[in-house]
Enzyme design. Sequence first.
Site, short mmCIF file in Angstrom:
data_model
loop_
_atom_site.label_atom_id
_atom_site.label_comp_id
_atom_site.label_asym_id
_atom_site.label_seq_id
_atom_site.Cartn_x
_atom_site.Cartn_y
_atom_site.Cartn_z
N LYS A 88 -5.38 104.34 61.82
CA LYS A 88 -5.39 102.92 60.99
C LYS A 88 -6.92 102.77 61.05
O LYS A 88 -7.62 102.57 61.91
CB LYS A 88 -4.72 101.78 62.07
CG LYS A 88 -3.29 102.06 62.15
CD LYS A 88 -2.60 101.08 62.87
CE LYS A 88 -2.36 99.72 62.57
NZ LYS A 88 -1.68 98.79 63.64
O1 G3P Z 1 -0.16 95.90 64.17
C1 G3P Z 1 -0.70 94.98 63.42
C2 G3P Z 1 -0.05 93.80 63.30
O2 G3P Z 1 1.25 94.04 63.48
C3 G3P Z 1 -0.56 92.61 64.02
O3 G3P Z 1 0.49 91.70 64.39
O4 G3P Z 1 1.29 89.72 65.63
O5 G3P Z 1 -1.02 90.33 65.94
O6 G3P Z 1 -0.31 89.41 63.85
P1 G3P Z 1 -0.17 90.20 64.97
#
Ligand code: G3P
Length: 229
Positions: A88
């Site tokens: 990533k």
């Molecule tokens: O893995 C990246 C993404 O899912 C981040 O999620 O919940 O931190 O906005 P969040």
Amino acid sequence: MRIILDTANLDDIRYFNEYFPIEGVTTNPTILSKEGGDIISHLKEIRAIIGEDKELHVQVMETEFDKIVEEAKAIVALLGNKKNTFVKIPATPVGLKACMALSKEGYGITVTAVLTAAQAMLASNAGAAYVAPYVSRLENICADGVGTVADIAELFSISGTDCQILAASFKTAKEVLDCAVVGCHTATIGSDVMHRLIQHTTTDTSIAGFEKDWKGAFGEKTILGMIKG
Ligand code: G3P
């Protein structure tokens, strides 16, 4: 729509890997920081749990081109191969440069922290295997997270790119379903929302009704017992 699990919690990964049709696990620096400890062993343990065939996505922390490339290659060498381990890289200019270089060498790159269809288009042109639009983070600022996924799906359909949408950052089960309906290829979902995708009180009361009616008619007999005689 394919489903990936967005957590680094080993108990959750064991559970969902056994019971849910997940295609792999995604992590990010925040997710890993929640687990703490020896993160290298932790990532290797995730690979051991999900096996060699499923996807593991791990984010680089380096910010300079040469270091990003070096770190990306080290991550893939540590955790599997170019087919099952995705690196990533955030959607920035240096991220695009690293994506172009690494994808030319056959590495699978997930361009992450995508907030616009324009970023997704550039990531696709840079050779990304996936783009990860952050659906809830958009919805939380009164922007259209699902609409952004729909725009990306249309753009990718028009261009015919092999790049896939890996929608991320979900806070509700409805957001997940809405993304599926607009043509999202894959979603990565945290444990809470994953549970909510299957749970339904009417499912539970239906099952309870079936058990009550069966026992009323047949007592403790089972279908398997009846078949075996
Ligand atoms: O893995 C990246 C993404 O899912 C981040 O999620 O919940 O931190 O906005 P969040």
